[in-house]
Scaffold this active site. Structure first.
Site, short mmCIF file in Angstrom:
data_model
loop_
_atom_site.label_atom_id
_atom_site.label_comp_id
_atom_site.label_asym_id
_atom_site.label_seq_id
_atom_site.Cartn_x
_atom_site.Cartn_y
_atom_site.Cartn_z
N ASP A 26 0.83 -1.21 0.00
CA ASP A 26 0.00 0.00 0.00
C ASP A 26 0.87 1.26 0.00
O ASP A 26 1.99 1.25 0.52
CB ASP A 26 -0.91 -0.03 1.23
N ARG A 39 -0.78 9.32 -10.06
CA ARG A 39 -0.82 8.06 -9.30
C ARG A 39 -0.17 6.91 -10.07
O ARG A 39 0.46 6.04 -9.48
CB ARG A 39 -2.28 7.72 -8.94
N SER A 71 -7.41 -5.57 -5.16
CA SER A 71 -8.45 -6.17 -4.33
C SER A 71 -9.79 -6.19 -5.05
O SER A 71 -10.01 -5.43 -6.01
CB SER A 71 -8.59 -5.41 -3.00
N ASN A 74 -11.04 -2.79 -5.18
CA ASN A 74 -10.33 -1.75 -5.95
C ASN A 74 -11.06 -1.37 -7.24
O ASN A 74 -10.71 -0.37 -7.89
CB ASN A 74 -8.88 -2.15 -6.25
N TRP A 75 -12.12 -2.12 -7.61
CA TRP A 75 -12.94 -1.73 -8.77
C TRP A 75 -13.66 -0.42 -8.52
O TRP A 75 -14.17 0.20 -9.46
CB TRP A 75 -13.97 -2.82 -9.08
N ARG A 77 -12.32 2.25 -7.79
CA ARG A 77 -11.46 3.36 -8.22
C ARG A 77 -11.87 3.83 -9.62
O ARG A 77 -12.54 3.11 -10.36
CB ARG A 77 -10.00 2.91 -8.22
N LEU A 201 -6.59 -4.83 7.53
CA LEU A 201 -6.29 -5.93 6.61
C LEU A 201 -6.95 -5.76 5.25
O LEU A 201 -6.60 -6.46 4.30
CB LEU A 201 -6.70 -7.27 7.24
N SER A 202 -7.91 -4.85 5.14
CA SER A 202 -8.54 -4.57 3.85
C SER A 202 -8.91 -5.85 3.08
O SER A 202 -8.61 -5.99 1.89
CB SER A 202 -7.64 -3.66 2.98
N GLU A 213 1.77 -13.53 12.21
CA GLU A 213 2.27 -12.34 12.90
C GLU A 213 2.04 -11.15 11.98
O GLU A 213 2.23 -11.24 10.77
CB GLU A 213 3.78 -12.50 13.19
C1 IPE Z 1 -5.32 -2.75 -0.15
O1 IPE Z 1 -5.02 -1.41 -0.33
C2 IPE Z 1 -5.35 -3.46 -1.46
C3 IPE Z 1 -4.05 -3.64 -2.10
C4 IPE Z 1 -2.89 -3.30 -1.59
C5 IPE Z 1 -4.10 -4.26 -3.40
P1 IPE Z 1 -6.16 -0.30 -0.47
O2 IPE Z 1 -5.45 0.99 -0.66
O3 IPE Z 1 -7.14 -0.70 -1.50
O4 IPE Z 1 -6.85 -0.40 0.95
P2 IPE Z 1 -7.80 0.63 1.72
O5 IPE Z 1 -8.86 1.07 0.76
O6 IPE Z 1 -6.95 1.77 2.17
O7 IPE Z 1 -8.34 -0.16 2.88
C1 IPE Z 2 -1.47 0.32 -3.40
O1 IPE Z 2 -1.32 1.69 -3.45
C2 IPE Z 2 -1.78 -0.27 -4.75
C3 IPE Z 2 -3.17 -0.74 -4.90
C4 IPE Z 2 -4.08 -0.72 -3.98
C5 IPE Z 2 -3.54 -1.26 -6.20
P1 IPE Z 2 -2.55 2.68 -3.42
O2 IPE Z 2 -2.96 2.98 -4.80
O3 IPE Z 2 -3.62 2.18 -2.53
O4 IPE Z 2 -1.85 3.96 -2.76
P2 IPE Z 2 -2.47 4.95 -1.71
O5 IPE Z 2 -3.03 4.13 -0.58
O6 IPE Z 2 -3.52 5.75 -2.41
O7 IPE Z 2 -1.30 5.79 -1.27
MG MG Z 3 -4.07 2.40 -0.58
#
Ligand code: IPE
Ligand code: IPE
Ligand code: MG
Length: 246
Positions: A26, A39, A71, A74-75, A77, A201-202, A213
């Site tokens: 993340d 991004r 995840s 993540n759709w 987004r 843990l998302s 752990e």
């Molecule tokens: C978790 O990160 C998913 C991945 C790292 C692929 P997110 O950025 O999507 O998690 P949230 O939304 O902050 O919980």
């Molecule tokens: C993790 O980085 C990658 C994915 C979740 C695909 P992010 O895109 O979530 O980055 P932040 O959390 O916005 O910084």
């Molecule tokens: Mg993130």
């Protein structure tokens, strides 16, 4: 329990203790924002970190490294970012498969990848088939993965088997459920790392993390490297894993 005795701290250089490490990668977006970049630049730098850390995991002798790449949530987004992420993933498998294969890595994809674009599904299945006979470590990429979705799919699979008379309701226990999950043939999860300072843990490996752990670091994923992995493993070695016992 002898099998869970404290590892020998003197064996520097090789990983004793953790066999299976998973990482919630993340912070790509925040890494880019700090640099006034889009991004996608953070996601590109994140792919570089995946390369570095996969090599480090191999060098350190891990049996399995599982990386949370996309995840099932993540759709939500913007479509353009989803397309960028899928494009990077596709490109990563294409460009790095030879190196994985040459090093004996078994590439695995966990998550509901079958719901993705058919050409991506073909590529994933080809990559997994090509490396399936290797004997080195597993690099598992969680793609369109959500632990709740994984458990739903496993539950439906078991229910179908009951309905077909293949198993009895009483056959459904911890082992049968574990075997119906995407991670069925992966070693038990020892260490779960999350970068970027978030402490949640998302929807990642909720079943498998029962006794893992947990290790949280403020480092953003594109900055993560072999040293950072080594520090996490050092911290892991000092943990006292009791598994509910004494
Ligand atoms: C978790 O990160 C998913 C991945 C790292 C692929 P997110 O950025 O999507 O998690 P949230 O939304 O902050 O919980
Ligand atoms: C993790 O980085 C990658 C994915 C979740 C695909 P992010 O895109 O979530 O980055 P932040 O959390 O916005 O910084
Ligand atoms: Mg993130």
């Amino acid at each position: 329990m002898a099998s869970q005795a404290k590892p020998d701290l003197s064996s520097a250089g090789t990983v004793v203790g953790a066999r299976h490490v998973a990482i919630i990668m993340d912070g790509n977006g925040r890494w880019a924002k700090k640099r006034l970049l889009p991004r996608i630049a953070g996601h590109r730098a994140g792919v570089e970190a995946v390369r570095r850390v996969s090599r480090a995991a191999r060098d350190m002798g891990l049996d399995c490294l599982t990386l949370y790449a996309f995840s099932s949530e993540n759709w939500k987004r913007p479509a353009a970012e989803v397309a960028d992420l899928m494009g990077l993933l596709r490109h990563f498998i294409q460009s790095d498969l030879d190196e994985f294969h040459a090093n004996g890595v078994r590439l695995r994809i966990i998550g509901n990848y079958r719901a993705l674009d058919p050409s991506l599904v073909d590529m994933i299945e080809g990559a997994m088939a090509r490396t399936a006979g290797n004997t080195g470590p597993v690099i598992a990429i969680a793609l369109n993965y959500g632990a709740q979705d994984e458990m739903v799919r496993a539950t439906q699979h078991l229910a179908r088997r009951v309905a077909a008379g293949e198993i009895a309701v009483e056959d459904i226990g911890v082992e049968a459920i574990s075997a119906a999950l995407d991670t069925a043939d992966l070693p038990p999860l020892d260490l779960l790392i999350r970068t970027s300072g978030e402490q949640r843990l998302s929807n990642f490996m909720l079943w498998q993390a029962a006794y893992a752990e947990l290790y949280f670091t403020d480092m953003l994923w594109p900055d993560f490297d072999a040293d950072a992995l080594a520090r996490a493993l050092d911290a892991f070695r000092l943990r006292d894993r009791r598994f509910g016992g004494l």
